[in-house]
Design a protein around this motif. Structure first.
Motif, PDB file in Angstrom:
ATOM      1  N   ARG A 172       1.041  -1.287  -0.161  1.00 37.84           N
ATOM      2  CA  ARG A 172       0.222   0.079   0.106  1.00 37.84           C
ATOM      3  C   ARG A 172       0.750   1.383   0.123  1.00 37.84           C
ATOM      4  O   ARG A 172       0.543   2.388  -0.562  1.00 37.84           O
ATOM      5  CB  ARG A 172      -1.076   0.008   1.146  1.00 37.84           C
ATOM      6  CG  ARG A 172      -2.038  -0.971   1.081  1.00 37.84           C
ATOM      7  CD  ARG A 172      -3.024  -0.736   2.135  1.00 37.84           C
ATOM      8  NE  ARG A 172      -4.211  -1.778   1.900  1.00 37.84           N
ATOM      9  CZ  ARG A 172      -4.972  -2.218   2.727  1.00 37.84           C
ATOM     10  NH1 ARG A 172      -4.859  -1.500   3.953  1.00 37.84           N
ATOM     11  NH2 ARG A 172      -5.991  -2.866   2.309  1.00 37.84           N
ATOM     12  N   ALA A 173       1.907   1.320   0.783  1.00 34.25           N
ATOM     13  CA  ALA A 173       2.731   2.455   0.766  1.00 34.25           C
ATOM     14  C   ALA A 173       3.495   2.637  -0.426  1.00 34.25           C
ATOM     15  O   ALA A 173       3.411   3.719  -0.961  1.00 34.25           O
ATOM     16  CB  ALA A 173       3.840   2.308   1.807  1.00 34.25           C
ATOM     17  N   MET A 205       1.616   6.586  -7.008  1.00 37.60           N
ATOM     18  CA  MET A 205       0.454   7.747  -7.414  1.00 37.60           C
ATOM     19  C   MET A 205       1.026   9.124  -7.288  1.00 37.60           C
ATOM     20  O   MET A 205       0.581   9.753  -8.038  1.00 37.60           O
ATOM     21  CB  MET A 205      -0.767   7.222  -6.607  1.00 37.60           C
ATOM     22  CG  MET A 205      -2.095   8.205  -7.071  1.00 37.60           C
ATOM     23  SD  MET A 205      -2.487   8.293  -8.648  1.00 37.60           S
ATOM     24  CE  MET A 205      -3.788   7.417  -8.637  1.00 37.60           C
ATOM     25  N   VAL A 206       1.541   9.235  -6.038  1.00 35.57           N
ATOM     26  CA  VAL A 206       2.035  10.798  -5.881  1.00 35.57           C
ATOM     27  C   VAL A 206       3.059  11.034  -6.768  1.00 35.57           C
ATOM     28  O   VAL A 206       2.992  12.078  -7.318  1.00 35.57           O
ATOM     29  CB  VAL A 206       2.627  10.676  -4.390  1.00 35.57           C
ATOM     30  CG1 VAL A 206       3.620  11.992  -3.998  1.00 35.57           C
ATOM     31  CG2 VAL A 206       1.417  10.804  -3.384  1.00 35.57           C
ATOM     32  N   GLU A 210       2.029   1.596  -3.384  1.00 32.31           N
ATOM     33  CA  GLU A 210       1.134   2.150  -4.444  1.00 32.31           C
ATOM     34  C   GLU A 210       1.086   3.457  -4.164  1.00 32.31           C
ATOM     35  O   GLU A 210       0.903   4.260  -5.140  1.00 32.31           O
ATOM     36  CB  GLU A 210       0.015   1.415  -4.231  1.00 32.31           C
ATOM     37  CG  GLU A 210      -0.272  -0.268  -4.812  1.00 32.31           C
ATOM     38  CD  GLU A 210      -1.270  -0.961  -4.164  1.00 32.31           C
ATOM     39  OE1 GLU A 210      -1.993  -0.349  -3.242  1.00 32.31           O
ATOM     40  OE2 GLU A 210      -1.702  -1.986  -4.910  1.00 32.31           O
ATOM     41  N   ALA A 211       0.908   4.034  -3.026  1.00 40.25           N
ATOM     42  CA  ALA A 211       0.572   5.374  -2.584  1.00 40.25           C
ATOM     43  C   ALA A 211       1.739   6.296  -3.186  1.00 40.25           C
ATOM     44  O   ALA A 211       1.430   7.308  -3.881  1.00 40.25           O
ATOM     45  CB  ALA A 211       0.381   5.735  -1.078  1.00 40.25           C
ATOM     46  N   THR A 267       8.574   5.506  -9.049  1.00 41.62           N
ATOM     47  CA  THR A 267       8.313   4.977  -7.670  1.00 41.62           C
ATOM     48  C   THR A 267       9.096   5.539  -6.598  1.00 41.62           C
ATOM     49  O   THR A 267       9.381   4.997  -5.577  1.00 41.62           O
ATOM     50  CB  THR A 267       7.947   3.435  -7.657  1.00 41.62           C
ATOM     51  OG1 THR A 267       9.379   2.943  -8.014  1.00 41.62           O
ATOM     52  CG2 THR A 267       7.084   2.974  -8.467  1.00 41.62           C
TER      53      THR A 267
END
Length: 173
Positions: A8-9, A15-16, A11-12, A59
């Motif tokens: 999740r981290a 996205m950022v 993925e976040a 990423t």
């Protein structure tokens, strides 16, 4: 559980980073249009920014740094906006502070050498304050992994090692 949290981290952060690349491209377009460049060339400039971000990895935190550098460039003639944006950079990414610190102090000394008035005093104060905040945080807050940042004498050697690594990398050519 750890793998899910890590995923999740990641993925976040992805996205950022992606939003930063898109936002940075849009800012490049705006900056070029302000410089009275044709729409076609401004689109090419935005596309080059987008392509350039592909070489640093989507990423990582670097697209966010490039986005913030672009935002600060967009606001360089707006002292209040620039100052409000540069102050929190002490906790976001130190490379942003280093870049703007060098640019603004370089402009300051250049103006003094030429006996001209320096008109970006508020921005200079803000970036210097941000650098001081960063230095204070690094000195007081001992986080794992920031040992190299605490020893200023290592900076030249680390810069040289990074430069050699970049020059010897196959990805550069």
């Amino acid at each position: 559980q750890m793998a899910t949290t890590y995923l999740r981290a990641t993925e976040a952060l992805s996205m950022v980073s992606f939003l930063s690349v898109i936002g940075g491209s849009a800012i490049q377009y705006l900056v070029l249009r302000r410089l009275r460049v044709t729409r076609e060339l401004a689109v090419c400039g935005a596309f080059l920014f987008f392509l350039g971000c592909g070489f640093i990895g989507l990423t990582t935190i670097d697209p966010l740094a490039l986005f913030m550098i672009s935002v600060l460039y967009l606001w360089i003639d707006k002292p209040i906006l620039f100052s409000l944006a540069v102050l929190p950079m002490a906790i976001v990414n130190e490379k942003i502070i280093v870049l703007w610190f060098a640019i603004l102090w370089g402009r300051y000394f250049y103006a003094k050498i030429r006996h001209e008035d320096y008109i970006q005093t508020m921005q200079l104060i803000a970036v210097t304050a941000s650098a001081a905040i960063y230095g204070t945080l690094v000195a007081l807050w001992h986080l794992p992994g920031n040992n190299n940042q605490r020893d200023i004498l290592l900076y030249p050697r680390q810069f040289y090692a990074t430069l050699l690594l970049c020059l010897n990398s196959n990805d550069v050519l």
